[in-house]
Design a protein around this motif. Structure first.
Motif, PDB file in Angstrom:
ATOM      1  N   ASN A  57      -8.438   6.147  -8.460  1.00 39.47           N
ATOM      2  CA  ASN A  57      -7.174   6.546  -9.321  1.00 39.47           C
ATOM      3  C   ASN A  57      -6.529   7.272  -8.166  1.00 39.47           C
ATOM      4  O   ASN A  57      -6.613   8.570  -8.039  1.00 39.47           O
ATOM      5  N   PHE A  58      -5.691   6.649  -7.849  1.00 37.32           N
ATOM      6  CA  PHE A  58      -4.680   7.171  -6.695  1.00 37.32           C
ATOM      7  C   PHE A  58      -3.726   8.329  -7.346  1.00 37.32           C
ATOM      8  O   PHE A  58      -2.940   7.666  -8.375  1.00 37.32           O
ATOM      9  N   ILE A  59      -3.423   9.458  -7.012  1.00 38.07           N
ATOM     10  CA  ILE A  59      -2.592  10.487  -7.797  1.00 38.07           C
ATOM     11  C   ILE A  59      -1.738  11.065  -6.877  1.00 38.07           C
ATOM     12  O   ILE A  59      -1.900  10.926  -5.606  1.00 38.07           O
ATOM     13  N   GLY A  60      -0.762  11.727  -7.479  1.00 35.23           N
ATOM     14  CA  GLY A  60       0.175  12.676  -6.582  1.00 35.23           C
ATOM     15  C   GLY A  60       1.488  12.230  -6.224  1.00 35.23           C
ATOM     16  O   GLY A  60       2.056  11.182  -6.804  1.00 35.23           O
ATOM     17  N   GLU A  61       2.364  13.045  -5.591  1.00 35.71           N
ATOM     18  CA  GLU A  61       3.865  12.482  -5.305  1.00 35.71           C
ATOM     19  C   GLU A  61       4.040  11.435  -4.521  1.00 35.71           C
ATOM     20  O   GLU A  61       4.891  10.823  -4.891  1.00 35.71           O
ATOM     21  N   PHE A  62       2.965  11.048  -3.812  1.00 31.84           N
ATOM     22  CA  PHE A  62       3.048   9.700  -2.847  1.00 31.84           C
ATOM     23  C   PHE A  62       2.050   8.900  -2.998  1.00 31.84           C
ATOM     24  O   PHE A  62       0.854   9.312  -2.983  1.00 31.84           O
ATOM     25  N   LEU A  63       2.167   7.609  -3.142  1.00 31.74           N
ATOM     26  CA  LEU A  63       1.031   6.627  -3.210  1.00 31.74           C
ATOM     27  C   LEU A  63       0.790   5.737  -2.224  1.00 31.74           C
ATOM     28  O   LEU A  63       1.473   5.662  -1.281  1.00 31.74           O
ATOM     29  N   PRO A  64      -0.515   5.210  -1.717  1.00 35.17           N
ATOM     30  CA  PRO A  64      -0.807   4.450  -0.503  1.00 35.17           C
ATOM     31  C   PRO A  64       0.224   3.419  -0.482  1.00 35.17           C
ATOM     32  O   PRO A  64       0.686   2.683  -1.487  1.00 35.17           O
ATOM     33  N   VAL A  65       0.381   2.959   0.923  1.00 35.51           N
ATOM     34  CA  VAL A  65       1.462   2.206   0.894  1.00 35.51           C
ATOM     35  C   VAL A  65       0.766   0.741   1.490  1.00 35.51           C
ATOM     36  O   VAL A  65       1.672  -0.440   1.272  1.00 35.51           O
ATOM     37  N   ASN A  66      -0.394   0.380   1.642  1.00 40.75           N
ATOM     38  CA  ASN A  66      -1.119  -0.770   1.557  1.00 40.75           C
ATOM     39  C   ASN A  66      -1.420  -1.482   0.457  1.00 40.75           C
ATOM     40  O   ASN A  66      -2.075  -0.965  -0.420  1.00 40.75           O
ATOM     41  N   PRO A  67      -1.072  -2.556   0.413  1.00 37.67           N
ATOM     42  CA  PRO A  67      -1.503  -3.343  -0.945  1.00 37.67           C
ATOM     43  C   PRO A  67      -2.763  -3.721  -1.218  1.00 37.67           C
ATOM     44  O   PRO A  67      -3.352  -3.858  -2.229  1.00 37.67           O
ATOM     45  N   ASP A  68      -3.775  -3.820  -0.058  1.00 37.05           N
ATOM     46  CA  ASP A  68      -5.115  -4.179   0.013  1.00 37.05           C
ATOM     47  C   ASP A  68      -6.131  -2.861  -0.126  1.00 37.05           C
ATOM     48  O   ASP A  68      -7.128  -2.911   0.611  1.00 37.05           O
ATOM     49  N   LYS A  69      -5.634  -1.980  -0.583  1.00 35.11           N
ATOM     50  CA  LYS A  69      -6.141  -0.638  -0.603  1.00 35.11           C
ATOM     51  C   LYS A  69      -7.584  -0.782  -1.418  1.00 35.11           C
ATOM     52  O   LYS A  69      -8.488  -0.021  -0.942  1.00 35.11           O
ATOM     53  N   ILE A  70      -7.828  -1.610  -2.520  1.00 36.90           N
ATOM     54  CA  ILE A  70      -8.860  -1.698  -3.338  1.00 36.90           C
ATOM     55  C   ILE A  70      -9.655  -2.842  -2.466  1.00 36.90           C
ATOM     56  O   ILE A  70      -9.283  -4.049  -2.611  1.00 36.90           O
ATOM     57  N   ASP A  98     -13.789  -4.993  -2.387  1.00 35.64           N
ATOM     58  CA  ASP A  98     -15.205  -5.005  -3.047  1.00 35.64           C
ATOM     59  C   ASP A  98     -16.001  -4.082  -2.654  1.00 35.64           C
ATOM     60  O   ASP A  98     -17.082  -3.628  -3.718  1.00 35.64           O
ATOM     61  N   GLU A  99     -15.895  -3.200  -1.402  1.00 35.99           N
ATOM     62  CA  GLU A  99     -17.058  -2.245  -1.154  1.00 35.99           C
ATOM     63  C   GLU A  99     -16.346  -0.921  -1.700  1.00 35.99           C
ATOM     64  O   GLU A  99     -17.007   0.195  -1.459  1.00 35.99           O
ATOM     65  N   GLY A 100     -15.302  -0.575  -1.956  1.00 38.78           N
ATOM     66  CA  GLY A 100     -14.565   0.548  -2.512  1.00 38.78           C
ATOM     67  C   GLY A 100     -13.222   0.663  -2.363  1.00 38.78           C
ATOM     68  O   GLY A 100     -12.381  -0.330  -2.771  1.00 38.78           O
ATOM     69  N   PHE A 101     -12.635   1.666  -1.607  1.00 42.59           N
ATOM     70  CA  PHE A 101     -11.161   1.594  -1.157  1.00 42.59           C
ATOM     71  C   PHE A 101     -10.835   1.912   0.388  1.00 42.59           C
ATOM     72  O   PHE A 101     -11.788   2.697   0.868  1.00 42.59           O
ATOM     73  N   ASN A 102      -9.877   1.507   0.654  1.00 43.76           N
ATOM     74  CA  ASN A 102      -9.470   2.071   2.111  1.00 43.76           C
ATOM     75  C   ASN A 102      -7.861   2.114   1.988  1.00 43.76           C
ATOM     76  O   ASN A 102      -6.878   1.175   1.931  1.00 43.76           O
ATOM     77  N   ALA A 103      -7.489   3.430   1.646  1.00 45.73           N
ATOM     78  CA  ALA A 103      -6.084   3.676   1.151  1.00 45.73           C
ATOM     79  C   ALA A 103      -5.437   4.540   2.123  1.00 45.73           C
ATOM     80  O   ALA A 103      -5.914   5.129   3.074  1.00 45.73           O
ATOM     81  N   LYS A 104      -4.218   3.914   2.672  1.00 46.61           N
ATOM     82  CA  LYS A 104      -3.416   4.510   3.822  1.00 46.61           C
ATOM     83  C   LYS A 104      -1.997   5.123   3.176  1.00 46.61           C
ATOM     84  O   LYS A 104      -1.431   4.423   2.640  1.00 46.61           O
ATOM     85  N   TRP A 105      -1.530   6.150   3.745  1.00 46.06           N
ATOM     86  CA  TRP A 105      -0.220   6.822   3.357  1.00 46.06           C
ATOM     87  C   TRP A 105       0.513   6.935   4.769  1.00 46.06           C
ATOM     88  O   TRP A 105       0.033   7.229   5.806  1.00 46.06           O
ATOM     89  N   LYS A 106       1.905   6.966   4.371  1.00 42.61           N
ATOM     90  CA  LYS A 106       2.712   7.383   5.585  1.00 42.61           C
ATOM     91  C   LYS A 106       4.105   8.060   4.923  1.00 42.61           C
ATOM     92  O   LYS A 106       4.675   7.655   3.981  1.00 42.61           O
ATOM     93  N   VAL A 107       4.095   9.169   5.222  1.00 39.28           N
ATOM     94  CA  VAL A 107       5.300  10.032   4.642  1.00 39.28           C
ATOM     95  C   VAL A 107       6.074  10.527   5.859  1.00 39.28           C
ATOM     96  O   VAL A 107       5.587  11.360   6.558  1.00 39.28           O
ATOM     97  N   LEU A 108       7.204  10.533   5.556  1.00 37.47           N
ATOM     98  CA  LEU A 108       8.243  11.278   6.699  1.00 37.47           C
ATOM     99  C   LEU A 108       8.947  12.475   5.876  1.00 37.47           C
ATOM    100  O   LEU A 108       8.963  12.629   5.042  1.00 37.47           O
TER     101      LEU A 108
END
Length: 464
Positions: free
Chosen positions: A266-279, A281-291
């Motif tokens: 459950n991704f939370i906070g002011e900024f969400l991950p930018v990659n669409p394939d974050k979820i 079958d093995e879990g998640f791989n979430a990436k953020w980029k904030v300027l």
């Protein structure tokens, strides 16, 4: 004669209760009001069990380690300021100027910040309650460059580079597993915790408040300070935590990559991950980029470090336990279930002329309230669906068999069986829905009202 008159009045009143539709309606209404009392106790029981669950989860989290919130690293650089005071010597009448030196601090955020984290959650149980805890391994890398003191008009010679330190603020010191140190060039600077007192005790009653603690490195060598060139740092941070892991994007460009085998992220906070394939079958791989343009604070501040917790982002690992919430929502429909069930029996009694005693109504009402105690007790050891099915089937069969002894034939008890099954299925559907709960509930009640109006059209209300 008076005794005979009293008997006649009592007999007339008893006959009125037995034959009058109005009397039966008043009696049924009174029983519904009486049954609101056990319903209120059931709601308080649900709240008590939910509170107990939260107490146990909080106790587990406190022993393992609370949530991890990372705010840093931040470069704390002291600089000299001067205050001049003028006074007059009373004897010589000469004017003297005294210049005093005062140390202040500038806080600078990284030019770039890259957070690489791997989180390994696992469930922890105590009794019937379960929560999620985790082990996290994070590496923070980045650069510091272009420290800007122009805001304070600080001369280059007044910056105390050999006293500069790196600091990290975090919500969880108890869960830190290994020594924390910052690596710059070939040098390693260990961190130590700094006691700052209980500055935020007035915020303890705020459910969103997070107590932050400070880790401070030893003084950096002047050659490892961004005095003339940018410096690159690296920090390993291994922490046990619970609930969630978050970071504050303080870099001019912040990138983050969190991976885990947890499949219900459950991704939370002011900024969400930018990659669409974050979820995956093995879990998640979430990436953020904030300027720095994406958030409303500057890259440096002087004399104080702002509270930026509201800009944190990350992942929540709480196990979604909504049995108590669903049980509470079910209990809110208790009045509707009792009223509609009594209405069914009332219509059967009125149309078939079968006598149903108030005590029998009361037994049926108590059976309906027992549904909720069965629901909450079974759901604590199983899923809500199984608990709802078991409690519903038990109560429906109990009332159907009991009505068989009251109504003397099989036709009406079978009608009650079908009606109660449809009613409990309708309530379950409303509980599961979120966006369309009001719409489905309104249409269902309209349909029930139409059926009641159609069935009751044959009742002679004038003789009631």
């Amino acid at each position: 004669m008076e005794h005979t008159s009293s008997n006649n009045q009592g007999s007339r009143f008893g006959n009125w209760l037995k034959t009058s539709i109005t009397a039966r309606m008043l009696m049924v209404g009174l029983l519904i009001v009486v049954l609101l009392i056990p319903l209120a106790y059931i709601k308080s029981l649900i709240a008590e069990r939910a509170g107990r669950q939260q107490e146990v989860i909080t106790e587990i989290n406190e022993k393992w380690g609370e949530e991890v919130l990372i705010y840093g690293p931040i470069l704390k650089v002291p600089y000299k300021t001067y205050v001049e005071t003028t006074y007059t010597d009373q004897e010589t009448k000469k004017v003297h100027t005294e210049r005093k030196e005062k140390i202040k601090y500038g806080y600078f955020f990284p030019e770039s910040l890259d957070i690489m984290g791997s989180v390994h959650p696992e469930p922890k149980s105590r009794g019937i309650y379960t929560t999620a805890v985790y082990q996290s391994e994070s590496t923070l890398t980045g650069t510091f460059a272009n420290l800007d003191f122009t805001e304070e008009s600080v001369a280059a010679e007044d910056i105390v580079w050999d006293k500069a330190r790196m600091i990290i603020k975090t919500s969880n010191l108890k869960g830190v597993n290994d020594e924390v140190a910052v690596n710059i060039n070939a040098n390693r600077y260990p961190f130590s915790s700094v006691y700052e007192g209980n500055k935020n005790q007035n915020n303890y009653y705020n459910p969103d408040f997070v107590q932050m603690h400070t880790l401070r490195s030893i003084a950096l060598k002047e050659a490892d300070s961004p005095k003339e060139r940018s410096i690159r740092f690296s920090i390993d941070l291994n922490v046990n935590g619970s609930k969630q892991i978050r970071f504050i994007p303080i870099g001019k460009e912040t990138t983050a990559n969190l991976t885990s085998n947890w499949k219900t992220a459950n991704f939370i906070g002011e900024f969400l991950p930018v990659n669409p394939d974050k979820i995956t079958d093995e879990g998640f791989n979430a990436k953020w980029k904030v300027l720095d343009l994406n958030r409303p604070f500057a890259q440096q501040t002087f004399n104080y470090l702002p509270d930026l917790n509201e800009y944190a982002s990350g992942v929540n690992f709480m196990i979604p336990v909504d049995e108590y919430q669903k049980s509470e929502r079910s209990a809110k429909y208790g009045f509707l279930v009792i009223a509609l069930t009594f209405l069914i029996f009332f219509l059967i009694q009125t149309l078939s002329k079968i006598s149903i005693h108030p005590f029998q109504y009361l037994m049926i009402g108590l059976a309906l309230t027992m549904f909720y105690t069965l629901l909450i007790s079974i759901s604590e050891h199983s899923s809500f669906l199984k608990a709802y099915l078991i409690a519903g089937v038990a109560v429906i069969l109990l009332i159907t068999l009991y009505s068989r002894s009251i109504l003397k034939n099989i036709k009406f008890p079978m009608f009650i069986l079908v009606s109660l099954s449809a009613l409990y299925a309708f309530i379950f559907t409303i509980i599961q829905l979120e966006s369309y709960a009001l719409l489905v509930g309104s249409l269902g009640l309209f349909f029930i009202l139409a059926i009641v109006m159609y069935v009751s059209r044959k009742i002679d209300w004038q003789n009631g």
